[in-house]
Design a protein around this motif. Sequence first.
Motif, mmCIF file in Angstrom:
data_model
loop_
_atom_site.group_PDB
_atom_site.id
_atom_site.type_symbol
_atom_site.label_atom_id
_atom_site.label_comp_id
_atom_site.label_asym_id
_atom_site.label_seq_id
_atom_site.Cartn_x
_atom_site.Cartn_y
_atom_site.Cartn_z
ATOM 1 N N GLY A 14 -3.410 66.160 91.553
ATOM 2 C CA GLY A 14 -3.458 64.776 91.091
ATOM 3 C C GLY A 14 -4.760 64.070 91.417
ATOM 4 N N LYS A 15 -4.799 62.805 91.079
ATOM 5 C CA LYS A 15 -6.016 62.006 91.241
ATOM 6 C C LYS A 15 -6.404 61.842 92.709
ATOM 7 N N ILE A 16 -5.427 61.506 93.545
ATOM 8 C CA ILE A 16 -5.711 61.338 94.980
ATOM 9 C C ILE A 16 -6.190 62.654 95.575
ATOM 10 N N SER A 17 -5.489 63.728 95.272
ATOM 11 C CA SER A 17 -5.881 65.046 95.793
ATOM 12 C C SER A 17 -7.307 65.384 95.376
ATOM 13 N N SER A 18 -7.656 65.113 94.126
ATOM 14 C CA SER A 18 -9.014 65.394 93.633
ATOM 15 C C SER A 18 -10.062 64.596 94.400
ATOM 16 N N LEU A 19 -9.794 63.320 94.604
ATOM 17 C CA LEU A 19 -10.737 62.478 95.339
ATOM 18 C C LEU A 19 -10.874 62.929 96.793
ATOM 19 N N LEU A 20 -9.753 63.275 97.419
ATOM 20 C CA LEU A 20 -9.791 63.730 98.812
ATOM 21 C C LEU A 20 -10.538 65.056 98.942
ATOM 22 N N HIS A 21 -10.311 65.964 98.004
ATOM 23 C CA HIS A 21 -11.016 67.254 98.061
ATOM 24 C C HIS A 21 -12.521 67.069 97.821
ATOM 25 N N GLU A 22 -12.882 66.094 97.014
ATOM 26 C CA GLU A 22 -14.306 65.798 96.790
ATOM 27 C C GLU A 22 -14.942 65.304 98.089
ATOM 28 N N ALA A 23 -14.250 64.416 98.796
ATOM 29 C CA ALA A 23 -14.744 63.933 100.090
ATOM 30 C C ALA A 23 -14.810 65.090 101.089
ATOM 31 N N GLU A 24 -13.790 65.943 101.066
ATOM 32 C CA GLU A 24 -13.746 67.099 101.967
ATOM 33 C C GLU A 24 -14.967 68.000 101.756
ATOM 34 N N LYS A 25 -15.278 68.315 100.494
ATOM 35 C CA LYS A 25 -16.436 69.166 100.191
ATOM 36 C C LYS A 25 -17.720 68.559 100.756
ATOM 37 N N SER A 26 -17.879 67.267 100.567
ATOM 38 C CA SER A 26 -19.072 66.580 101.053
ATOM 39 C C SER A 26 -19.155 66.650 102.579
ATOM 40 N N LEU A 27 -18.035 66.454 103.245
ATOM 41 C CA LEU A 27 -18.003 66.510 104.707
ATOM 42 C C LEU A 27 -18.370 67.900 105.222
ATOM 43 N N ILE A 28 -17.825 68.923 104.599
ATOM 44 C CA ILE A 28 -18.095 70.297 105.017
ATOM 45 C C ILE A 28 -19.566 70.644 104.783
ATOM 46 N N GLU A 29 -20.112 70.214 103.643
ATOM 47 C CA GLU A 29 -21.532 70.448 103.353
ATOM 48 C C GLU A 29 -22.433 69.844 104.418
ATOM 49 N N LYS A 30 -21.986 68.764 105.033
ATOM 50 C CA LYS A 30 -22.778 68.085 106.062
ATOM 51 C C LYS A 30 -22.492 68.642 107.459
ATOM 52 N N GLY A 31 -21.693 69.718 107.545
ATOM 53 C CA GLY A 31 -21.450 70.383 108.819
ATOM 54 C C GLY A 31 -20.278 69.859 109.627
ATOM 55 N N ASN A 32 -19.457 69.029 109.028
ATOM 56 C CA ASN A 32 -18.284 68.512 109.731
ATOM 57 C C ASN A 32 -17.142 69.527 109.709
ATOM 58 N N SER A 33 -16.285 69.438 110.677
ATOM 59 C CA SER A 33 -15.051 70.207 110.688
ATOM 60 C C SER A 33 -13.978 69.331 110.046
ATOM 61 N N VAL A 34 -13.236 69.881 109.080
ATOM 62 C CA VAL A 34 -12.256 69.085 108.343
ATOM 63 C C VAL A 34 -10.888 69.750 108.390
ATOM 64 N N THR A 35 -9.877 68.967 108.709
ATOM 65 C CA THR A 35 -8.483 69.405 108.621
ATOM 66 C C THR A 35 -7.845 68.609 107.496
ATOM 67 N N PHE A 36 -7.350 69.317 106.489
ATOM 68 C CA PHE A 36 -6.750 68.691 105.306
ATOM 69 C C PHE A 36 -5.249 68.940 105.352
ATOM 70 N N ILE A 37 -4.457 67.872 105.366
ATOM 71 C CA ILE A 37 -2.996 68.002 105.435
ATOM 72 C C ILE A 37 -2.365 67.357 104.211
ATOM 73 N N ASP A 38 -1.627 68.169 103.447
ATOM 74 C CA ASP A 38 -0.806 67.661 102.348
ATOM 75 C C ASP A 38 0.519 67.216 102.960
ATOM 76 N N VAL A 39 0.706 65.924 103.101
ATOM 77 C CA VAL A 39 1.878 65.389 103.791
ATOM 78 C C VAL A 39 3.182 65.827 103.127
ATOM 79 N N SER A 40 3.197 65.934 101.812
ATOM 80 C CA SER A 40 4.442 66.314 101.130
ATOM 81 C C SER A 40 4.792 67.787 101.332
ATOM 82 N N SER A 41 3.866 68.570 101.880
ATOM 83 C CA SER A 41 4.120 70.001 102.095
ATOM 84 C C SER A 41 4.553 70.338 103.511
#
Length: 190
Positions: A14-41
């Motif tokens: 969905g739209k939120i997931s797409s936006l969050l994954h876009e932010a995630e990619k940017s964070l990882i590219e900058k060397g950050n450690s990212v934990t992504f949690i799908d709350v509904s899962s």
Amino acid sequence: MNILILNGSPRKQGKISSLLHEAEKSLIEKGNSVTFIDVSSIKFNFCIGCMACRSKGKCILPQDDAHKVAEEIKKCDGIIVGTPVYWGNMSGSLKSLFDRMVAVMMGESKWDIPVPLHKGKKALIITSCTTPFPFNILAAQTTKAEKALKEILGYSGFKVSKKIRLAGTKGMKEVPAKALKKAREAANLF
């Protein structure tokens, strides 16, 4: 930095997931450690309102995924929370998760005043709703969801540094490139 992303949308594509994954990619590219949690899962029990967490400093319900999320919140340097807007509020699964997080989000003074446990940490809120702009704001759809999240995050000490709103999603096939760019750029706040 260690960034936690909470996806309050049940739609993995969905739209939120797409936006969050876009932010995630940017964070990882900058060397950050990212934990992504799908709350509904994740699997967790609802808060029972026993208030034991306030004196114990942790939820006393049997071990479940909410306890794991609590540990991620404790160790994160910043948080990104995304949710579709349901009746002017965050998704029910996200709200239920935050109900379980009281003990790791805030303490209490001897006068029962909230004590933030995450002072100095930054937060980003991303929302989407079917209500078109500017009616998403005039009807307080988006703003009420943001207010609820700001209250939770604020009492916890997180400073909401940025908000991204995607309005008018009904019938929208793809997330607009401009919104994806905003998500990438917003990740720079960490």
